[in-house]
Design an enzyme around this catalytic site. Structure first.
Site, PDB file in Angstrom:
ATOM      1  N   HIS A  17      -5.212   6.193  -5.740  1.00 32.48           N
ATOM      2  CA  HIS A  17      -5.795   5.032  -5.026  1.00 32.48           C
ATOM      3  C   HIS A  17      -5.101   4.910  -3.674  1.00 32.48           C
ATOM      4  O   HIS A  17      -3.957   4.473  -3.582  1.00 32.48           O
ATOM      5  CB  HIS A  17      -5.590   3.739  -5.837  1.00 32.48           C
ATOM      6  N   HIS A  19      -5.606   4.135   0.774  1.00 28.53           N
ATOM      7  CA  HIS A  19      -6.352   3.800   1.995  1.00 28.53           C
ATOM      8  C   HIS A  19      -5.708   4.544   3.153  1.00 28.53           C
ATOM      9  O   HIS A  19      -4.514   4.332   3.429  1.00 28.53           O
ATOM     10  CB  HIS A  19      -6.282   2.296   2.278  1.00 28.53           C
ATOM     11  N   ARG A  21      -7.538   4.739   6.190  1.00 31.71           N
ATOM     12  CA  ARG A  21      -8.207   4.211   7.395  1.00 31.71           C
ATOM     13  C   ARG A  21      -8.912   5.331   8.157  1.00 31.71           C
ATOM     14  O   ARG A  21      -9.122   6.410   7.651  1.00 31.71           O
ATOM     15  CB  ARG A  21      -7.222   3.450   8.301  1.00 31.71           C
ATOM     16  N   ASN A  45     -13.446   1.732   1.793  1.00 32.80           N
ATOM     17  CA  ASN A  45     -13.685   0.420   2.429  1.00 32.80           C
ATOM     18  C   ASN A  45     -13.421   0.440   3.931  1.00 32.80           C
ATOM     19  O   ASN A  45     -12.641  -0.347   4.450  1.00 32.80           O
ATOM     20  CB  ASN A  45     -12.878  -0.688   1.738  1.00 32.80           C
ATOM     21  N   LYS A 103     -16.649   3.125  -6.035  1.00 34.25           N
ATOM     22  CA  LYS A 103     -15.769   1.956  -6.050  1.00 34.25           C
ATOM     23  C   LYS A 103     -16.574   0.672  -6.046  1.00 34.25           C
ATOM     24  O   LYS A 103     -17.451   0.463  -5.206  1.00 34.25           O
ATOM     25  CB  LYS A 103     -14.864   2.003  -4.809  1.00 34.25           C
ATOM     26  N   HIS A 140     -12.206  -2.874  -8.384  1.00 31.76           N
ATOM     27  CA  HIS A 140     -11.293  -3.914  -7.908  1.00 31.76           C
ATOM     28  C   HIS A 140     -11.574  -5.107  -8.821  1.00 31.76           C
ATOM     29  O   HIS A 140     -12.544  -5.828  -8.633  1.00 31.76           O
ATOM     30  CB  HIS A 140     -11.541  -4.259  -6.437  1.00 31.76           C
ATOM     31  N   HIS A 178      -5.138  -0.983  -9.516  1.00 32.27           N
ATOM     32  CA  HIS A 178      -3.981  -1.822  -9.160  1.00 32.27           C
ATOM     33  C   HIS A 178      -3.835  -3.055 -10.046  1.00 32.27           C
ATOM     34  O   HIS A 178      -3.894  -4.186  -9.573  1.00 32.27           O
ATOM     35  CB  HIS A 178      -4.019  -2.222  -7.677  1.00 32.27           C
ATOM     36  N   LEU A 223      -3.840  -7.630  -2.242  1.00 28.82           N
ATOM     37  CA  LEU A 223      -4.787  -8.064  -3.274  1.00 28.82           C
ATOM     38  C   LEU A 223      -4.986  -6.945  -4.276  1.00 28.82           C
ATOM     39  O   LEU A 223      -5.140  -5.807  -3.862  1.00 28.82           O
ATOM     40  CB  LEU A 223      -6.123  -8.468  -2.631  1.00 28.82           C
ATOM     41  N   ASP A 251      -2.251   2.303  -3.774  1.00 31.52           N
ATOM     42  CA  ASP A 251      -2.947   1.271  -3.008  1.00 31.52           C
ATOM     43  C   ASP A 251      -2.251   1.042  -1.671  1.00 31.52           C
ATOM     44  O   ASP A 251      -2.230  -0.077  -1.154  1.00 31.52           O
ATOM     45  CB  ASP A 251      -3.078  -0.038  -3.797  1.00 31.52           C
ATOM     46  N   HIS A 255      -1.722  -2.141   7.616  1.00 30.83           N
ATOM     47  CA  HIS A 255      -2.261  -3.055   8.637  1.00 30.83           C
ATOM     48  C   HIS A 255      -1.167  -3.187   9.690  1.00 30.83           C
ATOM     49  O   HIS A 255       0.011  -3.346   9.347  1.00 30.83           O
ATOM     50  CB  HIS A 255      -2.544  -4.446   8.057  1.00 30.83           C
ATOM     51  N   ALA A 267      -4.469  -8.630   3.877  1.00 27.94           N
ATOM     52  CA  ALA A 267      -3.922  -8.217   2.577  1.00 27.94           C
ATOM     53  C   ALA A 267      -3.707  -6.714   2.582  1.00 27.94           C
ATOM     54  O   ALA A 267      -4.616  -5.961   2.931  1.00 27.94           O
ATOM     55  CB  ALA A 267      -4.902  -8.591   1.473  1.00 27.94           C
TER      56      ALA A 267
HETATM   57  C1  NCD Z   1      -6.661  -3.142   0.645  1.00 37.75           C
HETATM   58  C2  NCD Z   1      -6.978  -2.822   2.106  1.00 37.75           C
HETATM   59  O1  NCD Z   1      -6.301  -3.353   2.999  1.00 37.75           O
HETATM   60  O2  NCD Z   1      -7.879  -2.017   2.353  1.00 37.75           O
HETATM   61  N1  NCD Z   1      -5.806  -4.300   0.592  1.00 37.75           N
HETATM   62  C3  NCD Z   1      -4.993  -4.657  -0.437  1.00 37.75           C
HETATM   63  O3  NCD Z   1      -4.392  -5.736  -0.357  1.00 37.75           O
HETATM   64  N2  NCD Z   1      -4.831  -3.895  -1.491  1.00 37.75           N
HETATM   65  C4  NCD Z   1      -7.929  -3.360  -0.116  1.00 37.75           C
HETATM   66  C5  NCD Z   1      -7.749  -3.420  -1.601  1.00 37.75           C
HETATM   67  O4  NCD Z   1      -7.455  -2.426  -2.263  1.00 37.75           O
HETATM   68  O5  NCD Z   1      -7.898  -4.520  -2.155  1.00 37.75           O
HETATM   69 ZN    ZN Z   2      -6.927  -0.565  -2.471  1.00 41.75          ZN
END
Ligand code: NCD
Ligand code: ZN
Length: 354
Positions: A17, A19, A21, A45, A103, A140, A178, A223, A251, A255, A267
C-alpha cells in the site's frame, strides 16, 4: 539466555500500500521505496484518479522512468472505483495484468476521494465481476458520515458495510487497508472470507495522543487516524503474530510542509524513507524478529498470488539518524520539503546491502 540479534537477512520485501504521487514530486519520493522494496501496490488516488487502462499504463510508465538507475522495482497498479466504473474494463485490466486490484474509497473519506463510491449497493456489478475473476478489492474501511465520531469510523464501516458485503459476495478477495482497531483485527482474523489486512508502521508506533502532544501536530494526522493505546497494542500483536492474513503496507503518503502546516492540514504520513527500520524496531521490541520476513516479504505475495522475490536484503543493528526534513526535489523552499515519520529520531537498524 537469549542473545541479542545483530543482523537480520530476509527476502526483499514488498509494500502492499503506497502513494508515490505524480509530477515533479514522483521521483523524489519513489527512490525511498524503490531502493529497498521489490514491488509496491500503487494507490490510484491522483487527481484525476486512475480509472482507465490508459491512465494506469501511462502512470506506470512515469513511475518506471522515475526509478533510480540500476535499481529494480515493479509498480503494481490499481484502479480507482467510481460509481460508474465498468466491470468489463476491470476484467480486461486484471486479465491483462494492468490492474492488480481495485481500490474502494467511500466518497470523501480521505485525500482525493471525491470521485469515490457514493453507495456500495450501486456497484454490485463490480463486486460480482471481481469475485468471479478473483480480483482483489482493496478497501479504505471507514465511513465518511460526519455524524459518526472520527475514531469510530472504521468499526462502523465494518459493521455497516463490510459484513453485509462479504455476506453477499462470500468469495470476494479483500484487503482491508491500514487497519487501526481491535474491531478490524478481530474481523479479519475470524472471517471465513478470503480477507487480509495491511498494517502501517505509524499505527504500530503512535496512538491518537501523538496528534495532540503539546499542541496540534498535523505530522501525526493520517486516515484512518491512530486510535487509543489498546488498539495500538493489539495491532503490534497482530503484525508480529506471523498470521498470513496480516502483511506490510506502509501507506506512505507524502504531503509537503505547506499542506501539512496549514489550518486544514492534509492527512498522510511520509514513512517510506525509514519504513523497514521502523517496522523492525517494533518486531524487535515484541521479540518477533523471526516473524518479520513473513510479514514483510511472504504473506502479501501469497495473498496476491504473486511469486516470492528471490533477492535478499540484510539489516544490521546500527543506529541511523532520521533527518528532520527531506528534499523531494520540488524546489529549494523548505515549504516544499516533506517531513518523514520518525523525523529527528534515531532508529536502531540500518540497511547493509540491497
Ligand atoms: C492518503 C493520501 O494522502 O493519499 N492519506 C492518508 O492519510 N493515509 C490517503 C489514504 O490512504 O487514506
Ligand atoms: Zn493510503
Amino acid at each position: 539466555m537469549i542473545t541479542s540479534v545483530k543482523q537480520i537477512s530476509l527476502l526483499k520485501p514488498d509494500d502492499w500500500h503506497l502513494h508515490v504521487r505524480d509530477g515533479k514530486i514522483l521521483k523524489g519520493v519513489l527512490s525511498h521505496t524503490a531502493d529497498v522494496f521489490c514491488r509496491a501496490i500503487i494507490m490510484p488516488n491522483l487527481d484525476p484518479p486512475i480509472t482507465t487502462l490508459n491512465q494506469a499504463k501511462e502512470y506506470k510508465k512515469r513511475i518506471i522512468q522515475s526509478i533510480p538507475d540500476g535499481v529494480s522495482f515493479t509498480p503494481l497498479m490499481t484502479a480507482y472505483l467510481t460509481d460508474d466504473m465498468s466491470p468489463d474494463l476491470l476484467e480486461i485490466g486484471f486479465k491483462e495484468r494492468v490492474f492488480h486490484g481495485a481500490k474502494l474509497y467511500p466518497v470523501n473519506v480521505t485525500t482525493n476521494s471525491a470521485y469515490g463510491v457514493t453507495d456500495l449497493s450501486k456497484i454490485d456489478n463490480i463486486f460480482e465481476t471481481m469475485e468471479r475473476i478473483g480480483m482483489p478489492l482493496l478497501i479504505h474501511g471507514e465511513v465518511s458520515d460526519s455524524n459518526i465520531d472520527v475514531f469510530d469510523r472504521e468499526a462502523v464501516f465494518i459493521e455497516r458495510h463490510l459484513q453485509p458485503l462479504l455476506k453477499k459476495f462470500s468469495s470476494l478477495k479483500v484487503v482491508l487497508e491500514h487497519i487501526t482497531t481491535i474491531d478490524a483485527i478481530d474481523f479479519v482474523e475470524n472471517s471465513e472470507s478470503d480477507i487480509a489486512a495491511t498494517i502501517t508502521p505509524h499505527h504500530l508506533h503512535i496512538n491518537r495522543n501523538a496528534m495532540f502532544n503539546g499542541g496540534l501536530r498535523s505530522d501525526f494526522y493520517c486516515l484512518p487516524t491512530a486510535k487509543r493505546e489498546i488498539h495500538r497494542i493489539a495491532l503490534r500483536q497482530a503484525a508480529t503474530s506471523g498470521k498470513p492474513c496480516f502483511f506490510l503496507g506502509t501507506d506512505s503518503a507524502p504531503h509537503t510542509r505547506r499542506f501539512k502546516e496549514n489550518s486544514c492540514g492534509c492527512a498522510g504520513i511520509f514513512n517510506a524513507p525509514f519504513a523497514l527500520e521502523s517496522y523492525l524496531k517494533v518486531f524487535e521490541e515484541e521479540q518477533a524478529l523471526d516473524r518479520f520476513e513473513a510479514f514483510a516479504s511472504i504473506n502479501g505475495a501469497n495473498f496476491y498470488g504473486l511469486p516470492l522475490n528471490d533477492e535478499r536484503i540484510t539489516l544490521v543493528k546500527r543506529d541511523v539518524s532520521v533527518p528532520e526534513i527531506i528534499d523531494v526535489g520540488l524546489a529549494g523552499d523548505p515549504n516544499d520539503f516533506v517531513k518523514p515519520f520518525h523525523s529527528g529520531e534515531i532508529l536502531g537498524w540500518s540497511l547493509e546491502s540491497v
